[in-house]
Design a protein around this motif. Structure first.
Motif, PDB file in Angstrom:
ATOM      1  N   GLU A 262      36.891  29.305  44.297  1.00 39.64           N
ATOM      2  CA  GLU A 262      35.655  29.014  43.587  1.00 39.64           C
ATOM      3  C   GLU A 262      34.758  30.235  43.454  1.00 39.64           C
ATOM      4  OE1 GLU A 262      33.748  25.725  45.444  1.00 39.64           O
ATOM      5  OE2 GLU A 262      35.437  24.353  45.133  1.00 39.64           O
ATOM      6  N   ALA A 264      33.711  33.170  40.902  1.00 39.63           N
ATOM      7  CA  ALA A 264      33.829  33.564  39.502  1.00 39.63           C
ATOM      8  C   ALA A 264      34.422  34.957  39.381  1.00 39.63           C
ATOM      9  CB  ALA A 264      32.455  33.516  38.832  1.00 39.63           C
ATOM     10  N   ARG A 267      31.904  37.789  39.269  1.00 44.58           N
ATOM     11  CA  ARG A 267      30.910  37.807  40.355  1.00 44.58           C
ATOM     12  C   ARG A 267      31.257  38.894  41.374  1.00 44.58           C
ATOM     13  NH1 ARG A 267      29.893  32.753  44.500  1.00 44.58           N
ATOM     14  NH2 ARG A 267      28.278  33.750  45.794  1.00 44.58           N
TER      15      ARG A 267
END
Length: 302
Positions: A262, A264, A267
């Motif tokens: 989870e 991104a 990110r």
């Protein structure tokens, strides 16, 4: 899940260099410049004292200064044998006294040679008679002249013999917490060698050497501490945030399984030091190695 730790290669790492333990209970240490000046002074005194012994006892003698350190008087006294000769030296204007310490056996050997005898070792470990004390005092008077010559302006006045004691635990030359500059000496006469020490109050010596004392500039202490800490190697890691999974996911893991984290794709990763996030970085390659390029700094980072 964490990526491999980023550990920069430090110059000289892996050479197995000895690390000296720092005692925070006694933060005062000798500055390097002071240490060298004192070493030269004690080395000069050692040579002078060796020549003095050779002249007085008519036997080849050598004195070598092996180590110079700063300790409290309590630590110094505790390091000495319980039964030993301690010549207390007084300097005008100073409450604390200096010490020249050597085994009584050594002094009895020197006295026997001074009187023309041929001493047989081992000699008894005992207190001196009045005549022996007078002869030792004469030797120490000459030694203190050499001490003043060797230290020059570092000694504010000429030291004199205050008394001779034979128990290191009862000879109170200074208060227990008084800092002393202590030199370990090796005294050799012919085939015989004895360990001796010279201890002088540190306060007066450091004062004579000027403002390079490590305690003299309090304003510079934070900068000096920061500069020292900045050279200490630390481990940092580039990682993504933790994700919660059920135990069965871990228990049933097999080669080829995909675990969703989870995180991104665009990110940044977290750059952490000792578990604390200090910055954010994106993964890049640097030559043949993986690296992290900093994109932001955490506000709470030091």
């Amino acid at each position: 899940m964490s990526a491999p730790s980023v550990s920069p290669v430090l110059p000289g790492s892996g050479l197995g260099r000895a690390v000296e333990v720092y005692d925070f209970r006694r933060p005062t240490t000798l500055a390097r410049e002071h240490s060298r000046v004192l070493e030269l002074a004690f080395e000069t005194f050692a040579r002078q004292w060796g020549t003095l012994l050779t002249t007085n006892i008519r036997a080849g003698s050598a004195v070598v200064a092996e180590n110079v350190k700063m300790v409290t008087y309590d630590e110094y006294a505790a390091s000495l044998p319980a039964a030993t000769a301690m010549v207390l030296c007084e300097v005008e204007g100073q409450e604390a006294k200096g010490v020249i310490q050597f085994p009584t056996e050594a002094a009895l050997f020197w006295i026997t040679r001074m009187l023309g005898g041929s001493p047989v070792v081992p000699l008894p470990n005992r207190k001196f008679t009045l005549i022996e004390q007078s002869l030792v005092k004469r030797l120490m008077d000459d030694a203190l002249e050499d001490l003043q010559y060797s230290f020059g302006s570092l000694l504010s006045a000429a030291p004199t013999v205050h008394g001779i004691h034979f128990n290191s635990q009862f000879a109170q030359a200074a208060a227990t917490n008084t800092l002393m500059i202590v030199a370990d000496l090796s005294v050799t006469v012919g085939e015989h060698t004895w360990a001796a020490t010279v201890a002088l109050p540190a306060e007066s010596l450091l004062k004579q050497m000027g403002s390079n004392s490590p305690r003299s500039d309090r304003a510079a202490a934070p900068a000096q501490m920061r500069a020292q800490v900045s050279r200490v190697p630390v481990d940092v890691e580039l990682s993504i945030g933790p994700v919660a999974v059920r135990p069965r996911v871990i228990l049933n893991l097999a080669v080829g399984d995909v675990v969703l984290l989870e995180h991104a794709v665009g990110r940044p990763f977290e750059l952490a030091l000792a578990g604390e996030s200090v910055a954010r970085a994106v993964g890049v390659t640097h030559g043949s190695r993986q690296a992290g390029q900093i994109v932001s700094i955490e506000e709470s980072a030091p």
